[in-house]
Write a protein that holds these residues in place. Structure first.
Motif, short mmCIF file in Angstrom:
data_model
loop_
_atom_site.label_atom_id
_atom_site.label_comp_id
_atom_site.label_asym_id
_atom_site.label_seq_id
_atom_site.Cartn_x
_atom_site.Cartn_y
_atom_site.Cartn_z
N ARG A 8 35.32 36.24 28.69
CA ARG A 8 36.81 36.36 28.97
C ARG A 8 36.85 38.15 28.39
NH1 ARG A 8 42.69 34.45 27.48
NH2 ARG A 8 43.83 35.78 28.62
N CYS A 60 38.13 44.58 31.59
CA CYS A 60 37.00 43.69 31.77
C CYS A 60 35.84 44.84 31.67
CB CYS A 60 36.71 43.06 33.03
SG CYS A 60 37.69 41.30 33.13
N GLU A 83 41.28 39.57 38.56
CA GLU A 83 41.96 38.74 38.18
C GLU A 83 42.93 38.00 39.29
OE1 GLU A 83 43.76 36.63 36.23
OE2 GLU A 83 44.49 37.82 34.52
N CYS A 152 31.95 39.00 33.13
CA CYS A 152 33.20 39.06 32.54
C CYS A 152 34.43 39.15 33.44
CB CYS A 152 33.11 40.56 31.93
SG CYS A 152 34.43 40.62 30.82
N SER A 153 35.31 37.95 33.27
CA SER A 153 36.34 37.86 33.98
C SER A 153 37.78 37.60 33.57
CB SER A 153 36.19 36.89 35.09
OG SER A 153 37.18 36.69 36.06
N HIS A 154 38.64 37.02 33.80
CA HIS A 154 39.81 36.55 33.30
C HIS A 154 40.00 35.17 33.00
CE1 HIS A 154 40.66 40.74 34.59
NE2 HIS A 154 40.00 40.39 35.63
N GLY A 155 40.94 34.83 31.92
CA GLY A 155 41.11 33.49 31.67
C GLY A 155 41.47 32.22 32.79
N ILE A 158 38.03 32.09 35.05
CA ILE A 158 36.98 31.40 34.34
C ILE A 158 37.30 29.90 34.15
CG2 ILE A 158 35.88 31.15 31.81
CD1 ILE A 158 36.18 34.15 31.46
N VAL A 178 40.55 29.00 27.16
CA VAL A 178 39.48 30.24 27.33
C VAL A 178 40.21 31.29 26.72
CG1 VAL A 178 38.48 31.78 28.62
CG2 VAL A 178 38.62 29.27 29.38
N THR A 180 40.71 35.11 24.46
CA THR A 180 39.93 36.31 24.85
C THR A 180 38.73 36.66 24.09
OG1 THR A 180 41.32 37.18 22.75
CG2 THR A 180 42.20 37.55 25.07
#
Length: 234
Positions: A8, A60, A83, A152-155, A158, A178, A180
């Protein structure tokens, strides 16, 4: 069929302010987030990462930049790891959004949640899982079946990928945490995924050393078994 490291992004200015950034342009890592991104380089130091794939959002790209520079890798941007499109909720404070009727749906029945003028969480999960599967298959061909790669992504994205890997309904994904710059790890095989880490925040170069693929004893790369351990593991 490859091991995926889900990272994340680090803490952003919007995270610190309690704002739902969504796809708002110009949202960058704050001081804490930049420090978190720098620590990722050491945390993942032992791991032979073959490729880095990332959401196109600035936060990201900033998170993976130190790692990519250290490895000499050019991150691959993939919109499917973007996102959630929160539509008209974008830019709202979490405190105010929690008063909206849709908030209860997002919490209790997220598979039915569709954000006004945006996308649904079920659609987000479908695109993210499709991206994972496509990259995993490609990387297995290009780098071998034991290859490690990072996305690499967002909460929410993921969490949705992890829910799929755990074979749990999207309505349960709010039970997954999840944070940061946390690391979650999934081994993908021909018949099922194995979730090896969730929300790992451990520091130090040895924390994830168990993920280093074993050297094959024969010339042909050893295949990761699709069978689960019975009776526990040693």
């Amino acid at each position: 069929m490859t091991t995926l490291i889900l990272l994340r992004h680090g803490r952003s200015s919007a995270n610190a302010a309690g704002v739902l950034a969504g796809r708002s342009p110009g949202v960058e890592l704050d001081e804490t987030g930049r420090a978190q991104a720098e620590r990722v380089v050491e945390r993942l130091a032992p791991l032979p990462i073959a490729e880095i794939v990332t959401s196109p959002m600035t936060r990201c790209q900033q998170t993976v930049a130190p790692l990519a520079a250290a490895r000499g890798l050019a991150p691959v941007l993939d919109e499917r790891f973007n996102e959630v499109d929160y539509g008209s909720w974008t830019g709202g404070t979490l405190k105010s959004l929690a008063k909206e009727p849709l908030w209860k749906v997002v919490q209790a029945h997220p598979s039915a949640a569709v954000f006004p003028e945006g996308e649904g969480l079920a659609g987000m999960q479908a695109r993210a899982v499709a991206a994972v599967r496509a990259h995993a298959a490609r990387i297995a061909v290009e780098h071998g079946p034991n290859a490690l790669w990072l996305a690499c992504s967002h909460g929410d994205v993921i969490k949705a990928v992890l829910a799929d890997a755990l074979a749990t309904h999207l309505d349960n994904f709010q039970r997954i945490i999840v944070d940061t710059c946390s690391v979650s790890v999934v081994h993908y095989t021909e018949t099922r995924p194995f979730v090896a880490r969730v929300n790992d925040l451990g520091d130090g170069p040895g924390a994830l050393a168990a993920l280093i693929p074993p050297k094959p004893r024969r010339r042909r790369a050893a295949k990761r078994s699709s069978d689960a351990v019975v009776g526990g593991s040693t």
